[in-house]
Every structure is written in structure tokens, then in C-alpha cells.
Design a protein around this motif. Sequence first.
Motif, PDB file in Angstrom:
ATOM      1  N   ASP A  20     -11.873   1.597   0.614  1.00  0.00           N
ATOM      2  CA  ASP A  20     -12.935   0.654   0.328  1.00  0.00           C
ATOM      3  C   ASP A  20     -14.112   1.499  -0.125  1.00  0.00           C
ATOM      4  O   ASP A  20     -14.612   2.324   0.621  1.00  0.00           O
ATOM      5  CB  ASP A  20     -13.276  -0.113   1.598  1.00  0.00           C
ATOM      6  CG  ASP A  20     -14.245  -1.231   1.333  1.00  0.00           C
ATOM      7  OD1 ASP A  20     -14.842  -1.258   0.244  1.00  0.00           O
ATOM      8  OD2 ASP A  20     -14.410  -2.087   2.210  1.00  0.00           O
ATOM      9  N   LYS A  21     -14.537   1.253  -1.334  1.00  0.00           N
ATOM     10  CA  LYS A  21     -15.553   2.156  -1.883  1.00  0.00           C
ATOM     11  C   LYS A  21     -16.806   2.172  -1.020  1.00  0.00           C
ATOM     12  O   LYS A  21     -17.451   3.193  -0.847  1.00  0.00           O
ATOM     13  CB  LYS A  21     -15.908   1.743  -3.311  1.00  0.00           C
ATOM     14  CG  LYS A  21     -14.838   2.162  -4.284  1.00  0.00           C
ATOM     15  CD  LYS A  21     -15.213   1.928  -5.728  1.00  0.00           C
ATOM     16  CE  LYS A  21     -14.056   2.354  -6.624  1.00  0.00           C
ATOM     17  NZ  LYS A  21     -14.164   1.872  -7.975  1.00  0.00           N
ATOM     18  N   ARG A  32     -15.105  -5.458  -6.173  1.00  0.00           N
ATOM     19  CA  ARG A  32     -15.863  -4.277  -5.736  1.00  0.00           C
ATOM     20  C   ARG A  32     -16.689  -3.779  -6.915  1.00  0.00           C
ATOM     21  O   ARG A  32     -16.173  -3.142  -7.827  1.00  0.00           O
ATOM     22  CB  ARG A  32     -14.903  -3.161  -5.319  1.00  0.00           C
ATOM     23  CG  ARG A  32     -14.116  -3.487  -4.051  1.00  0.00           C
ATOM     24  CD  ARG A  32     -12.986  -2.506  -3.927  1.00  0.00           C
ATOM     25  NE  ARG A  32     -11.757  -3.213  -3.600  1.00  0.00           N
ATOM     26  CZ  ARG A  32     -11.242  -3.260  -2.373  1.00  0.00           C
ATOM     27  NH1 ARG A  32     -11.853  -2.686  -1.384  1.00  0.00           N
ATOM     28  NH2 ARG A  32     -10.116  -3.906  -2.155  1.00  0.00           N
ATOM     29  N   SER A  91      -9.614   7.915  -9.119  1.00  0.00           N
ATOM     30  CA  SER A  91      -8.445   7.128  -8.728  1.00  0.00           C
ATOM     31  C   SER A  91      -7.183   7.730  -9.311  1.00  0.00           C
ATOM     32  O   SER A  91      -7.154   8.153 -10.458  1.00  0.00           O
ATOM     33  CB  SER A  91      -8.595   5.697  -9.234  1.00  0.00           C
ATOM     34  OG  SER A  91      -9.735   5.126  -8.673  1.00  0.00           O
ATOM     35  N   ASN A 136       0.825  -1.208   0.000  1.00  0.00           N
ATOM     36  CA  ASN A 136       0.000   0.000   0.000  1.00  0.00           C
ATOM     37  C   ASN A 136       0.854   1.250   0.000  1.00  0.00           C
ATOM     38  O   ASN A 136       0.584   2.216  -0.726  1.00  0.00           O
ATOM     39  CB  ASN A 136      -0.909   0.021   1.237  1.00  0.00           C
ATOM     40  CG  ASN A 136      -2.044  -0.966   1.110  1.00  0.00           C
ATOM     41  OD1 ASN A 136      -2.245  -1.528   0.047  1.00  0.00           O
ATOM     42  ND2 ASN A 136      -2.766  -1.174   2.179  1.00  0.00           N
ATOM     43  N   LYS A 145       2.219   6.096  -7.134  1.00  0.00           N
ATOM     44  CA  LYS A 145       1.125   6.714  -7.876  1.00  0.00           C
ATOM     45  C   LYS A 145       1.087   8.228  -7.760  1.00  0.00           C
ATOM     46  O   LYS A 145       0.523   8.899  -8.622  1.00  0.00           O
ATOM     47  CB  LYS A 145      -0.199   6.114  -7.402  1.00  0.00           C
ATOM     48  CG  LYS A 145      -0.316   4.692  -7.865  1.00  0.00           C
ATOM     49  CD  LYS A 145      -1.695   4.125  -7.673  1.00  0.00           C
ATOM     50  CE  LYS A 145      -1.746   2.748  -8.306  1.00  0.00           C
ATOM     51  NZ  LYS A 145      -3.035   2.142  -8.274  1.00  0.00           N
ATOM     52  N   ARG A 149     -10.173  -8.110  -4.147  1.00  0.00           N
ATOM     53  CA  ARG A 149     -11.579  -8.415  -3.889  1.00  0.00           C
ATOM     54  C   ARG A 149     -12.454  -7.726  -4.929  1.00  0.00           C
ATOM     55  O   ARG A 149     -12.095  -6.697  -5.485  1.00  0.00           O
ATOM     56  CB  ARG A 149     -11.978  -7.924  -2.494  1.00  0.00           C
ATOM     57  CG  ARG A 149     -11.211  -8.625  -1.401  1.00  0.00           C
ATOM     58  CD  ARG A 149     -11.798  -8.446  -0.008  1.00  0.00           C
ATOM     59  NE  ARG A 149     -12.428  -7.173   0.252  1.00  0.00           N
ATOM     60  CZ  ARG A 149     -11.848  -6.165   0.894  1.00  0.00           C
ATOM     61  NH1 ARG A 149     -10.601  -6.276   1.277  1.00  0.00           N
ATOM     62  NH2 ARG A 149     -12.483  -5.065   1.135  1.00  0.00           N
ATOM     63  N   ARG A 200      -0.923  -9.273  -3.922  1.00  0.00           N
ATOM     64  CA  ARG A 200      -1.951  -9.411  -2.907  1.00  0.00           C
ATOM     65  C   ARG A 200      -3.247  -9.829  -3.581  1.00  0.00           C
ATOM     66  O   ARG A 200      -3.426  -9.622  -4.753  1.00  0.00           O
ATOM     67  CB  ARG A 200      -2.145  -8.096  -2.154  1.00  0.00           C
ATOM     68  CG  ARG A 200      -2.480  -6.949  -3.063  1.00  0.00           C
ATOM     69  CD  ARG A 200      -3.138  -5.772  -2.372  1.00  0.00           C
ATOM     70  NE  ARG A 200      -3.212  -4.669  -3.301  1.00  0.00           N
ATOM     71  CZ  ARG A 200      -4.143  -4.558  -4.231  1.00  0.00           C
ATOM     72  NH1 ARG A 200      -5.073  -5.462  -4.349  1.00  0.00           N
ATOM     73  NH2 ARG A 200      -4.147  -3.535  -5.046  1.00  0.00           N
ATOM     74  N   ASP A 260     -12.804  -1.319 -12.063  1.00  0.00           N
ATOM     75  CA  ASP A 260     -11.347  -1.400 -11.967  1.00  0.00           C
ATOM     76  C   ASP A 260     -10.847  -2.684 -12.600  1.00  0.00           C
ATOM     77  O   ASP A 260      -9.869  -2.692 -13.345  1.00  0.00           O
ATOM     78  CB  ASP A 260     -10.897  -1.368 -10.499  1.00  0.00           C
ATOM     79  CG  ASP A 260     -11.161  -0.009  -9.866  1.00  0.00           C
ATOM     80  OD1 ASP A 260     -11.157   0.076  -8.636  1.00  0.00           O
ATOM     81  OD2 ASP A 260     -11.374   0.957 -10.638  1.00  0.00           O
ATOM     82  N   LYS A 276      -5.871   3.708  -6.207  1.00  0.00           N
ATOM     83  CA  LYS A 276      -6.919   2.714  -6.424  1.00  0.00           C
ATOM     84  C   LYS A 276      -7.131   1.741  -5.288  1.00  0.00           C
ATOM     85  O   LYS A 276      -6.204   1.220  -4.729  1.00  0.00           O
ATOM     86  CB  LYS A 276      -6.550   1.888  -7.654  1.00  0.00           C
ATOM     87  CG  LYS A 276      -7.479   2.113  -8.806  1.00  0.00           C
ATOM     88  CD  LYS A 276      -7.124   1.110  -9.917  1.00  0.00           C
ATOM     89  CE  LYS A 276      -7.138   1.791 -11.211  1.00  0.00           C
ATOM     90  NZ  LYS A 276      -7.880   1.809 -12.224  1.00  0.00           N
ATOM     91  N   SER A 277      -8.352   1.444  -5.033  1.00  0.00           N
ATOM     92  CA  SER A 277      -8.817   0.328  -4.217  1.00  0.00           C
ATOM     93  C   SER A 277      -8.129   0.045  -2.899  1.00  0.00           C
ATOM     94  O   SER A 277      -8.766  -0.044  -1.888  1.00  0.00           O
ATOM     95  CB  SER A 277      -8.813  -0.968  -5.020  1.00  0.00           C
ATOM     96  OG  SER A 277      -9.608  -0.819  -6.116  1.00  0.00           O
ATOM     97  N   GLU A 278      -6.825  -0.160  -2.916  1.00  0.00           N
ATOM     98  CA  GLU A 278      -6.222  -0.605  -1.662  1.00  0.00           C
ATOM     99  C   GLU A 278      -6.289   0.475  -0.609  1.00  0.00           C
ATOM    100  O   GLU A 278      -6.188   0.203   0.565  1.00  0.00           O
ATOM    101  CB  GLU A 278      -4.787  -1.083  -1.855  1.00  0.00           C
ATOM    102  CG  GLU A 278      -3.793  -0.023  -2.272  1.00  0.00           C
ATOM    103  CD  GLU A 278      -3.687   0.070  -3.793  1.00  0.00           C
ATOM    104  OE1 GLU A 278      -2.736   0.712  -4.251  1.00  0.00           O
ATOM    105  OE2 GLU A 278      -4.558  -0.467  -4.482  1.00  0.00           O
ATOM    106  N   GLU A 279      -6.382   1.682  -1.001  1.00  0.00           N
ATOM    107  CA  GLU A 279      -6.431   2.735   0.001  1.00  0.00           C
ATOM    108  C   GLU A 279      -7.838   2.961   0.491  1.00  0.00           C
ATOM    109  O   GLU A 279      -8.053   3.439   1.572  1.00  0.00           O
ATOM    110  CB  GLU A 279      -5.925   4.037  -0.616  1.00  0.00           C
ATOM    111  CG  GLU A 279      -4.630   4.528  -0.023  1.00  0.00           C
ATOM    112  CD  GLU A 279      -4.335   5.918  -0.526  1.00  0.00           C
ATOM    113  OE1 GLU A 279      -3.585   6.001  -1.502  1.00  0.00           O
ATOM    114  OE2 GLU A 279      -4.858   6.867   0.037  1.00  0.00           O
ATOM    115  N   SER A 324       2.606   1.607  -3.276  1.00  0.00           N
ATOM    116  CA  SER A 324       1.632   1.991  -4.289  1.00  0.00           C
ATOM    117  C   SER A 324       1.327   3.472  -4.208  1.00  0.00           C
ATOM    118  O   SER A 324       1.298   4.177  -5.220  1.00  0.00           O
ATOM    119  CB  SER A 324       0.369   1.148  -4.105  1.00  0.00           C
ATOM    120  OG  SER A 324      -0.765   1.962  -4.119  1.00  0.00           O
TER     121      SER A 324
END
Lengths: 515, 230
Positions: free
Chosen positions: B86-87, A357, B100, A295, A302, A355, A352, A400, B81-84, A298
Motif C-alpha cells: 500500500d503506497k 491509489r 514496480s 497475491n 512477476k 482501489r 479482485r 497504475d 504492483k499495488s497488491e503487495e 502475482s
Amino acid sequence: MNAKLAAAVIAIAVLPIAAIAWLGVRSAEHEQKLMGHRFDALIQDRLSDIDGTIRKVVDGRKTELKKSLSGVERDTESLREAARNTPYVNQTFALDAEGTLVHPPDNSRNQDEERFMERTRMLFESKERFYYPGEGTAAPDHGWHSWYWGGGLNLLFWQRTEDGGIVGAEVTRMALVAEIIGELPASDPVEAGMKEARIVLESGSGYPVYSFGVFSPEEDAAPRVTLPLSPPLGAWRLKYYDAPGSLAAVEGTTSTVVWFSLGGLVIAVVALALFVLSEHGRDRREALKRVTFVNQVSHELKTPLTSIRMYAELLLEEIEDDETRAPKYLGVIVSESQRLSRLIGNVLTFSRGQRLRASVCGMDEEIGRVIDLHRPAFEDQEMSIRFKGDAAATVEVDTDMLDQILGNLFSNVEKYAAKKGTAVEVRSRLDGDETEITVEDDGPGIPRGLQEKIFEPFYRISNDVTDGVSGTGIGLAISRDLARLHGGDLHLEERSNGAKFVLVLKTPKPQGETK
Amino acid sequence: MKVLIAEDDRNIRQGLFDILEAEGYEVVEAGDGEEALAAFERESPDFICLDIMMPKKSGYDVCREIRGSGASVPIVFLSAKSEEIDKVVGLELGADDFISKPFGVKEVVARIRAVTRRYYAAKEQKGEPTDEVFTIGDLEVYPTKLRAVRDGADIELSLREIRLLKLFAENPGIVLSRDKVLDECWGQKYFPASRTLDQHISRLRKRVEHDSKNPVFIKTVHGVGYRYEG
């Protein structure tokens, strides 16, 4: 640490311990019983020894008496004299061959003899005492006789004379007892094993004739072992008393050993269980650390990438009309930064689990958006990309994931099918709650037999086309994983020319819609 | 319309500022969570772009506090994106949308315009006054939808572009000086570079003119300004 794992570990730890504990206790009990029996046997032997000692004394007396009585005439004077001269003898007596009492005489008894007669009345009334009414077996020629009179045990020895008569003597009990006691250990012997015990020689009436040992039993304590003496003192008993816990001390040692080993085993198993748990916990902590690192990385990656892409696009807008090659160069920066972003996405996904979403969107709209993102890159390579959408409906989809999968597929086309004039066609089709998207190109295609292999992580076809093209080989692996995560799949359809990837995703209607 | 941008990375914040300003919004900046809350109190923006990972207070906390105060101002999260994020969590916190990172300019513009449309729709529902539909040439312009329609085809427009078109539509045949245009469409507070006006006009032409090289609606009056022929 979840409850299921904890329960399983506890069960694994507890069950063997319980089983071994049960076995251990049973075994210990068995051992204890055995030990008890052995101990009792030891005591029994000891008492037997004492009994033997006493018997020796009595036998010694017998021998003496035999000697004394053998030469005596059966008249009163001789017998009285014999009584006077033989130690340990109170009285003598004699019977003729018919069993009639000859001595003490009927008419001239002295006082002692009177008393003797009183004591022995029962005895002489039954002549059979001195004869064994056995069947055909010979009558014994000597023997002891004991009976109770006057508060104590009386002992009498007799032997047959040559003419079939009987001659005998009453033994002075006190003297005999004294001799017996003399042969027994002293009252408080210093002897191993005797410390906590007492051996009592008890008469038939329960009177303790003699005892030795250091221990004093309680009033109504029960002896551990009781042994009746051999005849003629069969009414007497040897009783062994010890402290209630003395064997327990021995037993206790065994128990202690058992419990200690059990304790050791418990500790070992618990330690193992804890080790397993901590290892498992460590794995999870490691995984969590990795995820946190991912995380963090990332986010770090980014942030600058965002600026690069944004400013490149802004710059592109500024100089759109520029006739130089600047817009084209900026286009490259933009598309490469998009590619970098996709690559980061792939790497992060790979390291990782991801999930699902889902969000609500128009499928064709979303597909169109992804195509638009890639269009500049395609056009740069003079490839055409066309979209025939038949899945305009609004559905639930993880955009995504869809973006990542399509992005990977398009990126592959750019990398491996890029040639002037290559045409790419994207189609979409809605079928119930599934959407099928196909990406087809008329490029060199995938060699036969490798249709499945290309979905393996890190696998890259090596040939003229691919050599020299950068790539990690995880794009298709990830895309398929994502497709499967989305309830669908990704596969390559067999084709004679070009490549056709078929992507199926589960795309249910948004909740609430009735159509 | 006023927008608050809360983002700790200076470059990203500046870039967003430029994008939103070009779109026609009045932009307020904040570099951390506490600044964001202070700016929200002070400026009462019409919507907010919130970065999540910020110093002093995270975007989550800022959103929670703003929602906690009862404000229903639209909030858009900027996130990796996503990992940060949870929508679901974000939506539960009360955010309206997500962008994102790394985001493209078009993405930001699309999201912001969507928020704007919703904002105007909400206003209309409440019965508050909003800009009316107007026509310029063969274009029908819907200010509250950030859209123009010609022959049934939709043309997406920014706030700024609509403002420009409105200005021209209201002044057919009149030459509007550059200063006038800047005043009307950018406001007196701004001093944009003159190239900015040219760029906007040029872009607008690309959108609405049939042939942007030979403009029909917005003609250049050299040395002075522009004119809508009407």
C-alpha cells in the motif's frame, strides 16, 4: 464479520423468538387457566357426587319417616310410641289444622320433650314454617327443617296430615351423620387423584364432621373448591383441599412442553443464524484465500518476468549498434514481456477489486511515458503514434490505473488496427478537475451497434480482423471499470472510420496547491 | 555514490547491479533482510533499493529499523504492483519511492537518477561541497542535476557519463589512455571489461555529439585512448 451484519442476524433471530415466546407464554397461561377451571370443575363434580350421595341418605331417611308417620294417630301416646319405635328419631310432634301444637302436650311433657320444646321454641312460635305463604300456590305437604341449637345442626322432618294438621319427627343427628359417613369413602382411600388431596365435610360452625384423603392441609389453608350441601343440610359444606403445587404439576407439564418447544425453536433459529454467519464468514474467508492466492501467484509470475524484461533490455543496450536482426528480436522480447505484464495486471485486476491509489504527477508526462513504452511496438508494425498534450498540469492520479487503461487501449490498436501506415493520435485536455484523453486511430474501427458491447467482459468482435488474434476480451471491461473507479468513464465515440476512445478521469489538483 | 541493493532473487539482483554500476554507482549487495541491515551498518550507503518480499526480514521491517535508527538515507522499494504494498503504508514507513515489478531498465534508471538529484540537492542545502557546473564545448554540465544543457535543450546523463565528461573537460587536448580513463572514472577497485569503456564512450557520444559517427568532443586515438579537442 462486521457489526452491522451481526446486529441484523441477531435481530432476525431474536424478533421471531421473542414474538413466539410471548405468544407461547400467553397461550400457556391461557391453557393453565383453562386447566385450572377444568380441574375445579372436576372437583366440583366430585363434590356434587358426594353431595348426591349424602342427599340419597337423607332422602332414604325421609322415605322411612314418611312411612312411619303416615299411619300415626295424632295423640300423644301414639306419637311417643312412634318416636320410640322409629330408628334415628328423637322426638315426634304434631300440630292441628289450626297450627296449634298438640304433641308434645303442654302439661304432661317428659324431660326429653321439655328439652325438645326448648330446642324448637323458635320453630313452633312461627307457624308459617310449615306453610308456604305463596301466592296461590299450594303449600307443600312435607319438608325438612334444620336449625342450630346446642352446638350442632338439628334436623326435623314434617308432613301434612289429611286433615291439614302436621306431624313430624326430629332426626337423631348422630345417627344420620353416621349413616352419611358410612356412605362416603374411607378416610384414606387409595384412589387416583385423591392422593394429594382431602375432602372435608364441614358443619355450619366450621367443625369438620368427616374428612377423607391422604393429604393434610395446613392450619389456615384455603380449600380449593367449596360446595354447600343440598338442603336440608345446606349449612354444611364439602371442602376440597389439595397441596398448593398439585395442579401446578399438571400445569407444569404444559409449561414444560411449551418451554421445551420454545427452547427447540430457539436452538433452531440460533443454529440457522450461526449457519448463515458461518457461510458468510466462509465466503469472506474464501475471498481472502483467493486474494492471498492471487497475491502469491502475482508475485510468482512477476519475479521471472522482471528478469526477462530487464535482461532483454540490458542485452538490447549491449547490441544496440549491431547490424544483425538481434536488436529487433530483442525488441520483441521486451515488448512481449511488457504485454505479458499488462495481461497479468488485467487478470489480477479482474479477480479482485482494485482501489484507487492516487499519486501526484504531471499528466502529459505520464501519458507520454506510456506512449514511449508502446512506441517500439507501433513502429515495428509501421504505425505512427502522435501525442498532442494539453494537460501538462500536475494532478492527482492513480498512475497504475492510467497506465493500465492506456496500455489496454494501445494494445487493442496494435492487435486490431495494425496495418502499414495506420496513424494513432493521442490527445489530452484538462478541464477543471477532469482530464480527457482520446485515443484515435484510422484503422477499421468498431462495427456499428457494438459500441457498448465491446465493453462487456469476454466479448470479442468476431470478424476477419479479430479471428486469429489472441486475447481474452477483458481489456476494455477492465479499462472502463478502472476509469469509473477513478471517477470518470471510458466510451467509444461514434465514427465513420477508425475508432476513437474517450477516456475521462477525475484528476483533482494536488492538495496544497492554490492555483 | 554508494547504493545498497537488497533483493533475494539472484537474477534480479545481478541485473540491478549491472544497471547501477553502469550508471556510475558503487554497489553493495544483500540477499535477505538481515544481510541488508548488516550491509547498511557496515557500508553506510547513500541510498538503498529494497525488495519487499525477502527471507529473514521483509523490506518493510528493514525500512522500519533503518528509519528507527534515525537514518534519513533515501529508500526505494522494489515491489510487485499495488497488491503487495500500500503506497500510503510504504510512504508512512519512510520510503521515498517505488519501482514496480516487472520494471524496465529505463524506469530503474529514471528513479535512481531522481533519488540522486534529491541527494545532491539536500547536500547543497546543507552547505556541503558538491561538484560544480562546468562547460565542455557548447555543453553546460550540471553534475548535481545529472544534466547537460545545450541551446536550452536538456540532455540527461548518468553519473558515470558526467564523470567522463568532467575528465575530458579538465584535460582538453590531452590524450587520455584507456587505463587512465578507467582509473579516473571507474576507480582502481574495478576491473571492467575493455568493451565496457567503449560502450560507455559510444553511448556518451550518442548523447552529446551532434553526430556520434563523427565525434567532435571525444575523439578516439587509436591504440591509445581518447582525447577532447577542446
